[in-house]
Design a protein around this motif. Structure first.
Motif, PDB file in Angstrom:
ATOM      1  N   SER A  19       0.841  -1.189   0.000  1.00 11.10           N
ATOM      2  CA  SER A  19       0.000   0.000   0.000  1.00 11.10           C
ATOM      3  C   SER A  19       0.881   1.246   0.000  1.00 11.10           C
ATOM      4  O   SER A  19       2.069   1.187   0.297  1.00 11.10           O
ATOM      5  N   TYR A  21       2.197   5.119  -1.773  1.00 15.37           N
ATOM      6  CA  TYR A  21       2.560   5.755  -3.040  1.00 15.37           C
ATOM      7  C   TYR A  21       3.542   4.889  -3.811  1.00 15.37           C
ATOM      8  O   TYR A  21       4.437   4.292  -3.235  1.00 15.37           O
ATOM      9  N   LEU A  76      -0.575  11.712  -9.894  1.00 15.98           N
ATOM     10  CA  LEU A  76      -1.883  11.082  -9.704  1.00 15.98           C
ATOM     11  C   LEU A  76      -1.801   9.573  -9.918  1.00 15.98           C
ATOM     12  O   LEU A  76      -2.358   8.795  -9.141  1.00 15.98           O
ATOM     13  N   ALA A  79      -0.243   7.867  -6.976  1.00 10.93           N
ATOM     14  CA  ALA A  79      -1.114   7.825  -5.801  1.00 10.93           C
ATOM     15  C   ALA A  79      -2.230   6.796  -5.936  1.00 10.93           C
ATOM     16  O   ALA A  79      -2.691   6.242  -4.941  1.00 10.93           O
ATOM     17  N   LEU A  80      -2.673   6.525  -7.155  1.00 12.63           N
ATOM     18  CA  LEU A  80      -3.845   5.669  -7.346  1.00 12.63           C
ATOM     19  C   LEU A  80      -3.545   4.214  -7.682  1.00 12.63           C
ATOM     20  O   LEU A  80      -4.415   3.362  -7.515  1.00 12.63           O
ATOM     21  N   THR A  81      -2.364   3.896  -8.169  1.00 10.24           N
ATOM     22  CA  THR A  81      -2.107   2.526  -8.626  1.00 10.24           C
ATOM     23  C   THR A  81      -2.231   1.492  -7.514  1.00 10.24           C
ATOM     24  O   THR A  81      -2.749   0.407  -7.745  1.00 10.24           O
ATOM     25  N   SER A  82      -1.772   1.809  -6.327  1.00  7.70           N
ATOM     26  CA  SER A  82      -1.862   0.845  -5.231  1.00  7.70           C
ATOM     27  C   SER A  82      -3.317   0.538  -4.896  1.00  7.70           C
ATOM     28  O   SER A  82      -3.692  -0.620  -4.703  1.00  7.70           O
ATOM     29  N   ARG A  83      -4.143   1.575  -4.845  1.00 10.37           N
ATOM     30  CA  ARG A  83      -5.564   1.366  -4.563  1.00 10.37           C
ATOM     31  C   ARG A  83      -6.239   0.573  -5.672  1.00 10.37           C
ATOM     32  O   ARG A  83      -7.064  -0.310  -5.410  1.00 10.37           O
ATOM     33  N   CYS A  84      -5.916   0.893  -6.903  1.00 16.58           N
ATOM     34  CA  CYS A  84      -6.521   0.178  -8.036  1.00 16.58           C
ATOM     35  C   CYS A  84      -6.100  -1.285  -8.061  1.00 16.58           C
ATOM     36  O   CYS A  84      -6.904  -2.167  -8.359  1.00 16.58           O
ATOM     37  N   TRP A  87      -7.981  -3.109  -5.382  1.00 14.22           N
ATOM     38  CA  TRP A  87      -9.352  -3.306  -5.854  1.00 14.22           C
ATOM     39  C   TRP A  87      -9.404  -4.473  -6.838  1.00 14.22           C
ATOM     40  O   TRP A  87     -10.287  -5.321  -6.762  1.00 14.22           O
TER      41      TRP A  87
END
Length: 104
Positions: A19, A21, A76, A79-84, A87
């Motif tokens: 998790s 950045y 951006l 910041a978002l790749t880990s969350r995606c 998911w």
């Protein structure tokens, strides 16, 4: 501080998720995609990102603005790749089997 999570798929495959950045994803997205097993997306983005950046940015905005937009896009994405990715793992039947705090 980030967390490391180990996921297992019913087919027996495993995946490690960190998790936080991702600097690799921010500045080398096709490489990040290859490292996480998304080969088709990596090839597609390796061709499309530079082409779209050159054609779109230089035809509409000055180089300084295009550079700033590229930097904002990279931040951006990082910041978002880990969350995606988390998911994606949860959505495709991967099960979290272990988790621990990552080092500094």
């Amino acid at each position: 501080m980030s967390k490391l999570s180990l996921y297992r798929h019913p087919s027996g495959r495993t995946a490690l998720h960190e998790s936080g950045y991702s600097w690799v994803a921010a500045f080398m997205l096709p490489l990040w995609l290859l490292l996480h097993g998304f080969k088709a997306w990596a090839v597609l983005l390796a061709v499309l990102l530079p082409t779209a950046t050159v054609l779109f940015a230089q035809s509409i905005w000055p180089v300084e603005v295009a550079g700033l937009l590229w930097l904002l896009q990279a931040l951006l994405i990082g910041a978002l790749t880990s969350r995606c990715y988390r998911w994606y793992l949860n959505r495709h039947d991967w099960v979290k089997v272990a988790q621990e705090e990552a080092g500094p």
